[in-house]
Design a protein around this motif. Structure first.
Motif, PDB file in Angstrom:
ATOM      1  N   LYS A 109       0.829  -1.208   0.000  1.00 38.65           N
ATOM      2  CA  LYS A 109       0.000   0.000   0.000  1.00 38.65           C
ATOM      3  C   LYS A 109       0.868   1.265   0.000  1.00 38.65           C
ATOM      4  O   LYS A 109       0.434   2.316  -0.489  1.00 38.65           O
ATOM      5  CB  LYS A 109      -0.928   0.019   1.213  1.00 38.65           C
ATOM      6  N   LYS A 111       3.503   1.644  -1.739  1.00 40.32           N
ATOM      7  CA  LYS A 111       4.150   1.763  -3.043  1.00 40.32           C
ATOM      8  C   LYS A 111       3.174   2.161  -4.155  1.00 40.32           C
ATOM      9  O   LYS A 111       3.584   2.378  -5.290  1.00 40.32           O
ATOM     10  CB  LYS A 111       4.823   0.437  -3.409  1.00 40.32           C
ATOM     11  N   LYS A 112       1.915   2.268  -3.799  1.00 37.54           N
ATOM     12  CA  LYS A 112       0.892   2.533  -4.802  1.00 37.54           C
ATOM     13  C   LYS A 112       1.065   3.913  -5.432  1.00 37.54           C
ATOM     14  O   LYS A 112       1.120   4.925  -4.738  1.00 37.54           O
ATOM     15  CB  LYS A 112      -0.495   2.435  -4.163  1.00 37.54           C
TER      16      LYS A 112
END
Length: 249
Positions: A109, A111-112
């Motif tokens: 989450k 790295k989104k």
């Protein structure tokens, strides 16, 4: 005079790209831009930071963790869990390198939506490229320096990006004033941020992590980066998000 102008140019261009592209865009997504403009600013970041190029991808991920776990054991750079400034910088370096080389086990989450131009990420991290930048700085100083003490500025050129990060991550969690109660030690380091292009309003930023204007809560707080954002938004290079007063995480 030429050396001092060069130093100031490098300092402010580097810190601007760090706050504009790495921090406000890669980490917080305070605005959007096309892929073409994203690559353009990747290149400008590479040129402005030179030997101390910081991966926008790794910076974005690491900074999101800093907001989510500020001043805890999971914070990538907390003064509360480091013996001194250099210990914190060394720990941050290890954390950063794990992300750059895909050795991390970070929740997806975080790295989104982080920008990732693989070629420029690879190029900027090559040691030969970093050495080439450093050599260029040294040659410039040899040609233009008029006093021995000017060469004392060279280490700042070599490590410009990490120096800017250390100023905020260490000193803005130790010294300054607060406008808001937050769950960590973030403070506003400078009443008027002439040095860090708005980054020193750290308490304001930790309270409103998605707010594009880091200053503006007191009469003396001016965020020098924000007018650039308004200008770039006005000419269509970026698109500021309307609802940007909420924390990222």
């Amino acid at each position: 005079m030429i050396i001092l102008c060069f130093f100031l140019l490098h300092w402010y261009l580097s810190v601007f790209m760090q706050t504009f592209f790495l921090h406000r865009y890669a980490a917080h997504q305070m605005f959007t831009m096309s892929k073409g403009w994203e690559k353009f600013f990747y290149v400008v970041t590479f040129i402005s930071q030179g030997s101390s190029f910081l991966s926008p991808r790794a910076y974005g991920i690491m900074h999101r963790l800093h907001h989510a776990y500020a001043d805890t054991e999971k914070d990538p750079h907390s003064p509360d869990y480091s013996d001194n400034l250099f210990d914190m910088m060394w720990k941050t370096k290890g954390f950063y390198n794990d992300i750059v080389h895909n050795r991390d086990h970070i929740d997806p989450k975080f790295k989104k939506g982080v920008p990732n131009w693989e070629f420029m990420e690879w190029l900027g991290d090559r040691w030969m490229v970093r050495i080439a930048w450093g050599t260029a700085y040294v040659l410039f100083y040899i040609y233009f320096a008029t006093a021995w003490w000017m060469f004392l500025l060279l280490p700042f050129h070599f490590l410009m990006g990490p120096v800017h990060g250390a100023i905020i991550n260490w000193y803005a969690h130790r010294y300054g004033y607060t406008n808001f109660k937050v769950d960590d030690t973030a403070k506003n380091l400078l009443p008027f941020d002439f040095l860090m292009m708005g980054e020193s309003y750290h308490n304001n930023h930790h309270k409103f992590g998605g707010r594009a204007n880091f200053g503006g809560f007191r009469w003396h707080e001016f965020d020098p980066t924000y007018p650039f954002l308004k200008f770039l938004n006005g000419i269509g290079v970026i698109k500021l998000k309307l609802n940007n007063d909420l924390k990222y995480m």
